[in-house]
Design an enzyme around this catalytic site. Sequence first.
Site, PDB file in Angstrom:
ATOM      1  N   LYS A 112     -22.769  -2.183  42.752  1.00 19.10           N
ATOM      2  CA  LYS A 112     -22.284  -3.194  41.800  1.00 19.10           C
ATOM      3  C   LYS A 112     -21.121  -2.579  41.007  1.00 19.10           C
ATOM      4  CE  LYS A 112     -26.723  -5.510  42.066  1.00 19.10           C
ATOM      5  NZ  LYS A 112     -27.972  -5.943  41.397  1.00 19.10           N
ATOM      6  N   TYR A 139     -31.657  11.355  62.305  1.00 17.76           N
ATOM      7  CA  TYR A 139     -32.950  11.125  61.650  1.00 17.76           C
ATOM      8  C   TYR A 139     -33.239  12.299  60.743  1.00 17.76           C
ATOM      9  CZ  TYR A 139     -35.956   7.139  62.066  1.00 17.76           C
ATOM     10  OH  TYR A 139     -36.524   5.911  61.848  1.00 17.76           O
ATOM     11  N   ARG A 151     -23.737  -0.186  49.649  1.00 14.15           N
ATOM     12  CA  ARG A 151     -25.001  -0.842  49.285  1.00 14.15           C
ATOM     13  C   ARG A 151     -26.110   0.193  49.337  1.00 14.15           C
ATOM     14  NH1 ARG A 151     -23.334  -5.742  49.021  1.00 14.15           N
ATOM     15  NH2 ARG A 151     -25.254  -6.298  47.988  1.00 14.15           N
ATOM     16  N   GLU A 161     -36.005  12.331  58.065  1.00 16.96           N
ATOM     17  CA  GLU A 161     -37.151  12.107  57.162  1.00 16.96           C
ATOM     18  C   GLU A 161     -37.467  13.381  56.412  1.00 16.96           C
ATOM     19  OE1 GLU A 161     -40.323  10.641  59.598  1.00 16.96           O
ATOM     20  OE2 GLU A 161     -39.756   8.556  59.270  1.00 16.96           O
ATOM     21  N   THR A 171     -28.668   0.402  41.448  1.00 14.12           N
ATOM     22  CA  THR A 171     -27.996   0.184  42.720  1.00 14.12           C
ATOM     23  C   THR A 171     -26.678   0.964  42.675  1.00 14.12           C
ATOM     24  OG1 THR A 171     -26.891  -1.760  41.826  1.00 14.12           O
ATOM     25  CG2 THR A 171     -28.916  -2.154  43.059  1.00 14.12           C
ATOM     26  N   ASP A 191     -33.620  -0.109  34.393  1.00 15.73           N
ATOM     27  CA  ASP A 191     -32.980  -0.516  35.645  1.00 15.73           C
ATOM     28  C   ASP A 191     -31.540  -0.887  35.289  1.00 15.73           C
ATOM     29  OD1 ASP A 191     -31.989  -1.786  37.865  1.00 15.73           O
ATOM     30  OD2 ASP A 191     -33.712  -3.125  38.148  1.00 15.73           O
TER      31      ASP A 191
HETATM   32  C1  LIG Z   1     -29.200  -6.212  41.911  1.00 16.69           C
HETATM   33  C2  LIG Z   1     -30.404  -5.760  41.163  1.00 16.69           C
HETATM   34  C3  LIG Z   1     -31.509  -5.178  41.817  1.00 16.69           C
HETATM   35  C4  LIG Z   1     -31.727  -5.220  43.296  1.00 16.69           C
HETATM   36  O1  LIG Z   1     -30.836  -4.702  44.111  1.00 16.69           O
HETATM   37  P1  LIG Z   1     -30.832  -4.994  45.684  1.00 16.69           P
HETATM   38  O2  LIG Z   1     -29.983  -3.897  46.171  1.00 16.69           O
HETATM   39  O3  LIG Z   1     -30.268  -6.361  45.845  1.00 16.69           O
HETATM   40  O4  LIG Z   1     -32.240  -4.916  46.172  1.00 16.69           O
HETATM   41  C5  LIG Z   1     -32.526  -4.661  41.052  1.00 16.69           C
HETATM   42  N1  LIG Z   1     -32.490  -4.727  39.709  1.00 16.69           N
HETATM   43  C6  LIG Z   1     -31.474  -5.314  39.050  1.00 16.69           C
HETATM   44  C7  LIG Z   1     -31.512  -5.357  37.563  1.00 16.69           C
HETATM   45  C8  LIG Z   1     -30.406  -5.859  39.755  1.00 16.69           C
HETATM   46  O5  LIG Z   1     -29.431  -6.470  39.086  1.00 16.69           O
END
Ligand SMILES: *Cc1c(COP(=O)(O)O)cnc(C)c1O
Length: 431
Positions: free
Chosen positions: A227, A52, A233, A54, A224, A198
Site C-alpha cells: 500500500k 523452496y 504484494r 520452508e 502489508t 495493524d
Molecule cells: C489491506 C489490509 C489488510 C489485508 O491485506 P491483504 O494483503 O489484502 O490480505 C489487513 N489489515 C488492514 C488494516 C488492511 O488495510
Amino acid sequence: MMDNLKKNDPAIFDMVVREQQRQEEGMELIASENYVSRAVLEAMGTVLNNKYSEGYVGKRYYAGNEIVDEVEQLCMDRARALFGCEHVNVQPLSGSPANAAVYFALLKPGDKVLGLALDHGGHLSHGHPVNFSGMLYNFTQYMVEKETGRINMDRVREIALRERPKMILAGFSAYSRNLDWKIFKAIADEIGAITFADIAHIAGLIAGKQLDSPIPHFDVVSTTTHKTLRGPRGAIIMCKEKFAKQIDTALFPGLQGGPHDHINAAKAVAFKEALEPSFQTYSKKVMENAKMLAAELMRLGFKVISDGTDNHLMVVDMTSRGVPGLNAERALDAAGISCSRSTIPFDPRKPFNPSGVRLGTPAITTRGMGNDHMKIIAGWIDRVVTAAAADKASESLKGPEMTAAYKSNSAIKKVKEEVKEFCLKFPLFHS
Ligand SMILES: *Cc1c(COP(=O)(O)O)cnc(C)c1O
C-alpha cells in the site's frame, strides 16, 4: 520486455498490456493501491520464484538455500533499519495471513479481542463475522463518534475496562485520523492486554517519518508491503523479541508453507527505496495531496467524514451530493477515476451500496501529481457526481448495465477524455 510471454501466451500478454494501458490512462484514487518501481517489478520476475525454502534463515528444510538465506536476511535487516523493530518476520504472504499468524501465535480460539468496527474504518480481519477472525475469536468493537467521526480514547478505555480483552488491536483501512499509540498502550497495560497494531495502510507514511510509529510502544505490529509502502504484494510482522519465537512458529509451520522468495527479494528492494530520503519527500507529498483534495471536496459541498484527513485517505459521504456510494463508484469509474465505495460511520445504507467512497492519494502522488492537480481532480469528481445525481435513469440499473449507462452519459464521457489526456502526462514508473 515480456518477449517470451508475448510469443508463448499471447492471450495473457494481451491482458497485461491492456491492464497497463488502463493504469496509465486512469486516475487511481483507491487508497490501498500504489505503483511499484521497475526494480521492484523486476525482482518479482526472477528465478528466486523457483526455490523452496520452508523454515527460516540458517534453518531450512530444503537444500540449496545459501543465497535465499542472504536475500531473506537482507530483507529483515532493511525492515529493522526502516521501522526500528526488535524482531521481524518477512514471510507473510499478505496482510490477512499475517494477522491470522498474530492471532494464532498469541490467542486461543474464543479469546476476546478489542478492535475497530469494520463499518467505522476497521478491516475484515479485525473480527468481522464473515471472516476467520470473527469466527474464531471473540471480537468486541470500538467505534468512532457520530459528531466528530473520530475515535474517542476515553470510550475505548471504558470498553476495554468493561470487556477486559486479551488483546487490543489498533489499525484501520478507512480512518483518516491519527491513532494515539501511547494511550492505546496505557489502556492495555491497565488490564494486562497484548497490544497489536495493524499499520497496513499507513506503513509508508510511518517509514517516511510523517506519522508516529506504534513500534516503540506495541508488542506486535503487522503491515502489508503493497500500500503506501510501495512494495510487492505481501506483508511483514514486527514484534518485541519476547514474542519472536511464538510469531515465527505460528506463521511457519503453523500457517504457511514455503516463503515466496522472489517476493521477499522485492520487499527488500522496496525497503531500500523507502530508506532513501526521497521516500520521506514522497510520503509528505501524499499527505499534503490528501489534505488538499479533502479541502477542495469540502469546498465543493461534499461531506468528508471527520471534516478532513491527517493521512493519505478520506471517506466521503456521497449522499451529501445526492448519489449513493455504489453509483458514485461506478460513475467515477466510467470517467476513468478509480475509487472504492465505503460505508460511513452509522451508515443508514447497506454495505453493498453504502453512502460513501474512500479516496486516497498514494498512487497519484507516485505519478508526480501535486497540490494544484488536486483542485483539478476534485473538479472532475464534482462534475461526475453532479452528472450522476441528475442521471436518475441510470441510478437504479444493475451491475454492468449501470456502468454502461454512466459510460454513455455525455458529461461523464467528457470528463473521461480529460482524465485520460491528463494522466498520460504522468508516467507510471517513478524510477
Ligand atoms: C489491506 C489490509 C489488510 C489485508 O491485506 P491483504 O494483503 O489484502 O490480505 C489487513 N489489515 C488492514 C488494516 C488492511 O488495510
